[in-house]
Design a protein around this motif. Structure first.
Motif, short mmCIF file in Angstrom:
data_model
loop_
_atom_site.label_atom_id
_atom_site.label_comp_id
_atom_site.label_asym_id
_atom_site.label_seq_id
_atom_site.Cartn_x
_atom_site.Cartn_y
_atom_site.Cartn_z
N GLN A 16 0.83 -1.20 0.00
CA GLN A 16 0.00 0.00 0.00
C GLN A 16 0.87 1.25 0.00
O GLN A 16 0.57 2.23 -0.67
CB GLN A 16 -0.92 0.00 1.22
CG GLN A 16 -1.75 1.26 1.38
CD GLN A 16 -2.61 1.22 2.62
OE1 GLN A 16 -2.83 0.17 3.21
NE2 GLN A 16 -3.09 2.38 3.04
N GLY A 33 -1.81 7.97 -7.53
CA GLY A 33 -1.99 6.89 -8.49
C GLY A 33 -0.76 6.66 -9.34
O GLY A 33 -0.40 5.52 -9.65
N GLN A 58 1.79 4.85 -7.31
CA GLN A 58 1.48 3.43 -7.21
C GLN A 58 1.85 2.69 -8.49
O GLN A 58 2.30 1.55 -8.46
CB GLN A 58 0.00 3.24 -6.90
CG GLN A 58 -0.41 1.81 -6.58
CD GLN A 58 0.31 1.26 -5.37
OE1 GLN A 58 1.44 0.76 -5.49
NE2 GLN A 58 -0.32 1.32 -4.23
N PHE A 97 -4.21 -0.37 -3.06
CA PHE A 97 -4.89 0.84 -3.52
C PHE A 97 -5.76 1.48 -2.43
O PHE A 97 -6.56 2.38 -2.72
CB PHE A 97 -5.77 0.51 -4.74
CG PHE A 97 -5.05 -0.26 -5.80
CD1 PHE A 97 -3.71 0.00 -6.10
CD2 PHE A 97 -5.69 -1.27 -6.50
CE1 PHE A 97 -3.04 -0.73 -7.07
CE2 PHE A 97 -5.03 -1.99 -7.48
CZ PHE A 97 -3.71 -1.72 -7.76
N SER A 98 -5.59 1.06 -1.19
CA SER A 98 -6.47 1.53 -0.12
C SER A 98 -6.41 3.03 0.10
O SER A 98 -7.40 3.65 0.49
CB SER A 98 -6.13 0.81 1.19
OG SER A 98 -6.40 -0.56 1.09
N LEU A 118 -5.82 5.38 -2.14
CA LEU A 118 -6.05 6.17 -3.34
C LEU A 118 -7.48 6.68 -3.41
O LEU A 118 -8.41 6.07 -2.87
CB LEU A 118 -5.75 5.32 -4.59
CG LEU A 118 -4.34 4.74 -4.70
CD1 LEU A 118 -4.20 3.93 -5.98
CD2 LEU A 118 -3.29 5.85 -4.65
N ARG A 177 -8.29 4.77 -7.84
CA ARG A 177 -8.32 3.37 -7.41
C ARG A 177 -8.95 2.50 -8.49
O ARG A 177 -8.47 1.41 -8.79
CB ARG A 177 -9.11 3.27 -6.11
CG ARG A 177 -9.16 1.88 -5.52
CD ARG A 177 -9.78 1.92 -4.13
NE ARG A 177 -9.72 0.62 -3.48
CZ ARG A 177 -9.94 0.44 -2.21
NH1 ARG A 177 -10.24 1.46 -1.42
NH2 ARG A 177 -9.87 -0.77 -1.69
N ARG A 178 -10.01 2.99 -9.10
CA ARG A 178 -10.67 2.24 -10.18
C ARG A 178 -9.70 2.04 -11.34
O ARG A 178 -9.62 0.95 -11.93
CB ARG A 178 -11.92 3.00 -10.63
CG ARG A 178 -12.67 2.38 -11.80
CD ARG A 178 -13.23 1.04 -11.42
NE ARG A 178 -13.94 0.45 -12.56
CZ ARG A 178 -15.26 0.39 -12.64
NH1 ARG A 178 -16.01 0.87 -11.66
NH2 ARG A 178 -15.85 -0.17 -13.67
N GLN A 186 -7.26 -0.67 -10.43
CA GLN A 186 -7.90 -1.98 -10.47
C GLN A 186 -7.98 -2.48 -11.91
O GLN A 186 -7.72 -3.66 -12.20
CB GLN A 186 -9.30 -1.92 -9.85
CG GLN A 186 -9.28 -1.70 -8.35
CD GLN A 186 -10.64 -1.30 -7.81
OE1 GLN A 186 -11.58 -1.05 -8.57
NE2 GLN A 186 -10.75 -1.20 -6.50
N THR A 230 -7.35 -7.57 0.01
CA THR A 230 -8.19 -6.38 0.10
C THR A 230 -9.25 -6.56 1.19
O THR A 230 -9.60 -7.68 1.55
CB THR A 230 -8.89 -6.08 -1.25
OG1 THR A 230 -9.65 -4.87 -1.14
CG2 THR A 230 -9.82 -7.20 -1.67
N GLU A 279 -13.91 -4.32 -4.76
CA GLU A 279 -12.60 -4.53 -5.38
C GLU A 279 -12.35 -6.01 -5.61
O GLU A 279 -11.87 -6.42 -6.68
CB GLU A 279 -11.51 -3.93 -4.50
CG GLU A 279 -10.11 -4.00 -5.09
CD GLU A 279 -9.15 -3.11 -4.32
OE1 GLU A 279 -8.76 -2.06 -4.86
OE2 GLU A 279 -8.78 -3.48 -3.18
#
Length: 382
Positions: A122, A177, A180, A201-202, A204, A209-210, A213, A231, A236
């Motif tokens: 993370q 993002g 990451q 992605f917790s 974000l 985050r989408r 993913q 997760t 998610e």
């Protein structure tokens, strides 16, 4: 791409009867039937020990995204760290490609973590004084790869995660993002057999985050990357996972495809967990099929694959005004109509065996059809 669930393939990771107990004389807990049967509260009172992972077994198949999910304190992050012995298991066995992880010496463990199973955390852990390119190349530098070769490899990974043109920027000049993505590119640069994601992605924002993913889904689909994804977020898990292991109190309470988890919950806990999931977005037409009454019915109407979601099937039936055929390899398996489809949405369908041999394909199909979860939120106790 991963093999379908019905094919006999050797697992990448194989976990059997895994325990992780924290506290004095922790090894006594799994070795004693009496202690192992105690509730978490009783165990703490009697021994001072806390069980984070309790008798967990599962396989991770080549090319699949295996999701471990649960609320805070369920044991999921401890579990993923046990896979590479970042946390030492108390009991049980872990194998990667048939090789005993528990028996590895320091050199073999180092090779496992650098080359075979790379962790994406993370918190990105980027070096602030280094550029994007040099951050991505850092792991290769530690491995002793020559400068020209590692920079070329890093540039390839930067492009792969959508950061082309940002090679010269430093982490402070990037969004969360983008940072990451740098962390993901750094993990990919080692070309690991397995990517291990620990709630990556917790932190974000929802839209970013989408995007991340979808990046995971793309890597899994296009490159066949084997992934273990941790997760606490049900939406998610349903979006990225081919199979999901749902944990509670250190145990796996159900393991199955998203369709199995949502359509056939193992107990009241799972049933409550998935209560607000839009069933039509996850369940497929296999649950709504009935035999064609005659040859004419089997020959009319739109043709749908068995992995078509109920939502997409409802649209097809409404648009054409006809029952839809479920067709696989040119063979009509059955038909669905508005009544049977709405019965699935309302939860009136009888629990069906959704087919272990197509579980993996269903998981893939939901991603390829642009699956979304309607914005439902997981019930968090964190």
């Amino acid at each position: 791409m991963g093999k379908s669930a019905g094919e006999a393939v050797a697992p990448v990771f194989s976990v059997r009867n895994l325990w992780k107990v924290f506290g004095p004389k922790a090894d006594r807990v799994p070795a004693s039937d009496e202690l192992a049967a105690l509730s978490p509260e009783e165990l703490r009172e009697r021994t001072g020990c806390t069980v984070a992972v309790r008798d967990v077994s599962f396989d991770v198949r080549p090319g699949e995204c295996f999701v471990v999910m649960g609320l805070s304190g369920s044991g999921k992050s401890t579990l993923v760290r046990c896979l590479t012995r970042l946390i030492e298991p108390t009991a049980g066995t872990i194998a990667i490609d048939g090789e005993d992880v528990g028996g590895m010496d320091k050199g073999a463990l180092r090779d496992l973590r650098r080359h075979r199973a790379a962790m994406v955390f993370q918190h990105f852990g980027l070096l602030p004084h280094r550029t994007v390119l040099d951050n991505v190349a850092y792991g290769l530098e530690i491995q002793g790869m020559g400068k020209a070769e590692r920079r070329a490899k890093a540039a390839e990974m930067v492009t792969k995660v959508g950061l082309a043109g940002m090679e010269g920027r430093r982490p402070g000049q990037l969004s969360g993002g983008q940072q990451q993505r740098v962390g993901l590119a750094r993990a990919l640069a080692a070309d690991p057999e397995v990517l291990l994601f620990d709630e990556p992605f917790s932190a974000l924002d929802p839209l970013i985050r989408r995007d991340m993913q979808e990046e995971v889904v793309r890597l899994n689909r296009d490159e066949g990357r084997t992934m273990v994804f941790i997760t606490h977020d049900l939406s998610e898990a349903l979006r990225v996972g081919d199979r999901i292991a749902l944990m509670r109190g250190g145990r796996v309470v159900q393991c199955g495809t998203p369709e199995e988890i949502v359509g056939s919950p193992a107990d009241d806990y799972v049933r409550d967990f998935v209560r607000d999931v839009p069933r039509e977005q996850v369940l497929t037409v296999r649950r709504a099929m009935r035999p064609a009454h005659d040859a004419g019915e089997a020959a009319t109407g739109p043709a749908l694959s068995p992995a078509t979601t109920v939502a997409d099937a409802i649209e097809a039936v409404a648009r054409t005004g006809h029952s839809a055929r479920v067709v696989d390899a040119g063979r009509c398996l059955g038909v669905v109509d508005s009544t049977s489809l709405l019965g699935v949405v309302a939860g009136l369908d009888k629990a069906k065996d959704v087919g272990k041999d197509v579980g993996k394909d269903m998981g893939k199909a939901k991603n390829e059809q642009g699956f979304h979860t309607g914005g439902f939120e997981e019930k968090t106790a964190a």
